[in-house]
Design an enzyme around this catalytic site. Structure first.
Site, mmCIF file in Angstrom:
data_model
loop_
_atom_site.group_PDB
_atom_site.id
_atom_site.type_symbol
_atom_site.label_atom_id
_atom_site.label_comp_id
_atom_site.label_asym_id
_atom_site.label_seq_id
_atom_site.Cartn_x
_atom_site.Cartn_y
_atom_site.Cartn_z
ATOM 1 N N SER A 130 10.969 -2.130 5.083
ATOM 2 C CA SER A 130 9.754 -1.743 5.802
ATOM 3 C C SER A 130 9.603 -2.632 7.031
ATOM 4 C CB SER A 130 8.543 -1.813 4.872
ATOM 5 O OG SER A 130 7.428 -1.154 5.439
ATOM 6 N N ASP A 135 10.220 8.892 0.775
ATOM 7 C CA ASP A 135 9.326 7.924 1.396
ATOM 8 C C ASP A 135 8.230 8.667 2.156
ATOM 9 O OD1 ASP A 135 8.112 5.893 2.918
ATOM 10 O OD2 ASP A 135 10.010 4.865 3.291
ATOM 11 N N HIS A 165 8.942 4.605 -0.881
ATOM 12 C CA HIS A 165 8.992 3.569 0.142
ATOM 13 C C HIS A 165 9.537 2.258 -0.422
ATOM 14 C CE1 HIS A 165 8.187 1.686 3.905
ATOM 15 N NE2 HIS A 165 7.374 0.786 3.367
#
Length: 538
Positions: free
Chosen positions: A185, A397, A437
């Site tokens: 991320s 995601d 994610h």
């Protein structure tokens, strides 16, 4: 520590562990640092230690099951109005290697949980607080503080790396043999940004779901949220209908790979028929969508394109519905978008999301506060110094659209191939079917391969892939084998533990293939990675 030694000797030839040259005291480190840096503490820790900072809102969870090590905390003044702090773990039994781990969202704080996982491999491992203290979704710290924005954007990470390496070298009285990075991320963005600006920092970078396009990602977050607002509009899709949509997506798309197993291998091969969800006079209203709601669904599954057909950001994938409540389930767009505009871009906390327009995107691109965008696709300097990049992204995601990683990879390809630089021998990108994610998954899709932040999702004392500590199953070990032995990862095996609990055993394993290849079923046990091959997409 047997596992560390076993991995070191058997898997990657990590060599002889060094004896300590320095004591774990503040005074021992103080002489190594420049005038703008100071030691906040140096604490020796014994076997089976626990370490962390429960007052850290970004990373409040302690790392456990730690081998003996020295914990160091350093503060660095970066400007007249900013400073950053980094934590450093120095193992008693060192593998001669350096690892930096990344952050998440806009969080400020030392990521001790990920540091703990890295320590158990034998790395000297660091994490920076990026110059502030906050949770992932809190961006208020940035208001009218441009230097702090720069620290978050790139400066704190690089500055921490440089000074930490000096401390590591001095502590062991020995040079670092190899340097690695792992993050997902924002952590993925940090890795890409650093290798673009400072290609000498790392020999290998493991970058997951990178939030590399800050000026477009955060503004898309607002745009995406507005598709499903206001909540009293006829076009609003309530959270209760998200599972209905997901069920129809899997009904239409799951079997296209030849298996109906709850895993959509390539959602872009699915020509989804939206109107299958349309309500009729006899439909159950809790299990269908109205025509205005289908319009909203169309927007969600299609790219954000604005003035003069300008591409802004890719769409959410079919199969991502399980994570939709985060960005699509509120009464306003997620704070990762609105607070970015309020505190990072405009420095105006009163700005209402209802004033959003493409002009905000254009302003973000023009101002680029903090310079966080990792959008220099010319990675030739990193390639030239022998660096290796292993990138991955989950196909389910719903926080960072998977297509943003595809966009990054293809634009690096477009930039370098005309220069005669092929990507396969130094840069590989893996899509992970069913993974959300950074970790977790839908329908028990295998998602665990020791990527950035993943170990902490299984437990506070986990590292590598329990029971499968090798370069076939562990992406970080795969990266090390690539850097140190020249063995490129032709595939990685992802693992799904029952209830994401190691002690309950393995449910499934599945082959992950370098883009644009996909895993193809060849027969046998569908829950075994051995039943799949990687086959290039024609």
């Amino acid at each position: 520590m047997w596992v560390v030694k076993h991995l070191a000797v058997q898997l990657l030839g990590l060599g002889i562990i060094k004896t300590l040259a320095y004591q774990c005291t503040p005074s021992a480190f103080a002489n190594v640092l420049p005038a703008n840096a100071s030691i906040l503490y140096a604490i020796p820790n014994g076997p089976n230690s626990t370490f962390g900072n429960p007052y850290n809102p970004g990373y409040p969870t302690n790392a456990t099951n730690l081998p003996p090590f020295c914990a160091v905390l350093v503060n660095v003044t970066s400007s007249s109005t900013s400073s950053f702090t980094f934590g450093l773990f120095l193992p008693t039994q060192w593998n001669d290697r350096f690892l930096a781990v990344g952050n998440g969202g806009f969080a400020g704080g030392v990521n001790y949980l990920d540091m703990g996982a890295g320590l158990q491999y034998g790395f000297a491992v660091i994490s920076t607080d990026t110059g502030h203290n906050s949770s992932s979704f809190d961006i208020s710290w940035a208001l009218n503080l441009p230097e702090k924005k720069i620290d978050w954007g790139y400066r704190a990470m690089h500055g921490s790396i440089v000074l930490a390496k000096q401390l590591v070298t001095a502590y062991y009285d020995c040079p670092i043999r190899y340097s690695y990075y792992s993050g997902c991320s924002t952590g993925g963005r940090q890795g890409l940004k650093d290798l673009e600006l400072y290609p000498e920092d790392f020999d290998g970078v493991l970058a997951g779901a990178p939030a590399w396009w800050t000026t477009h990602l955060q503004t898309w977050t607002i745009k995406l949220g507005t598709y499903n607002l206001p909540v009293n509009a006829s076009s609003h899709i309530p959270v209760s209908l998200f599972p209905v949509i997901s069920a129809e997506v899997f009904r239409q798309c799951d079997g296209l790979d030849g298996l109906v197993d709850g895993i959509i291998v390539d959602p872009r091969r699915c020509d989804f028929y939206y109107e299958a969800l349309l309500c009729t006079p006899t439909s159950n209203a809790s299990a269908c969508l109205t025509s205005p709601q289908i319009d909203t669904l169309y927007h969600i599954y299609n790219n954000y394109v604005d003035t003069n057909q300008t591409f802004v950001f890719p769409h959410l994938e079919l199969g991502s519905e399980g994570q939709w409540p985060v960005l699509l389930g509120g009464t306003a767009p997620n704070a990762l978008g609105t607070e970015y505009v309020q505190y990072f871009l405009l420095n105006d906390p009163s700005w209402p999301y209802t004033d959003f327009s493409y002009a905000i995107v254009q302003l973000a691109d023009a101002e680029d506060p903090g310079d966080p965008n990792a959008d220099d696709f010319d990675l030739a300097p990193f390639h030239a110094r022998g660096g290796k990049l292993l990138q991955y992204h989950g196909l389910s995601d719903a926080l960072i659209a998977t297509g943003s990683s595809v966009y990054f990879y293809t634009h690096v390809l477009r930039t370098l191939l005309p220069q005669g630089i092929a990507l396969g021998d130094w840069y590989r990108f893996f899509l992970v079917p069913g993974m959300q994610h950074c970790g977790g998954s839908v329908n028990n899709a295998p998602w665990y391969f020791a990527g950035g932040g993943q170990a902490g999702m299984l437990g506070t004392g986990v590292h590598s892939v329990p029971g499968f500590e090798d370069a076939r199953h562990d992406a970080l070990l795969a990266l090390m084998a690539w850097v140190e032995e020249g063995t490129a990862p032709d595939a990685i095996v992802a693992t799904k533990f029952k209830n994401d609990t190691v002690a309950e055993g393995v449910v499934r394993q599945r082959l992950l293939c370098p883009y644009p290849s996909t895993a193809v079923y060849k027969g046998g046990d569908v829950n075994s990675a051995a039943s799949f091959n990687c086959s290039a997409v024609v």
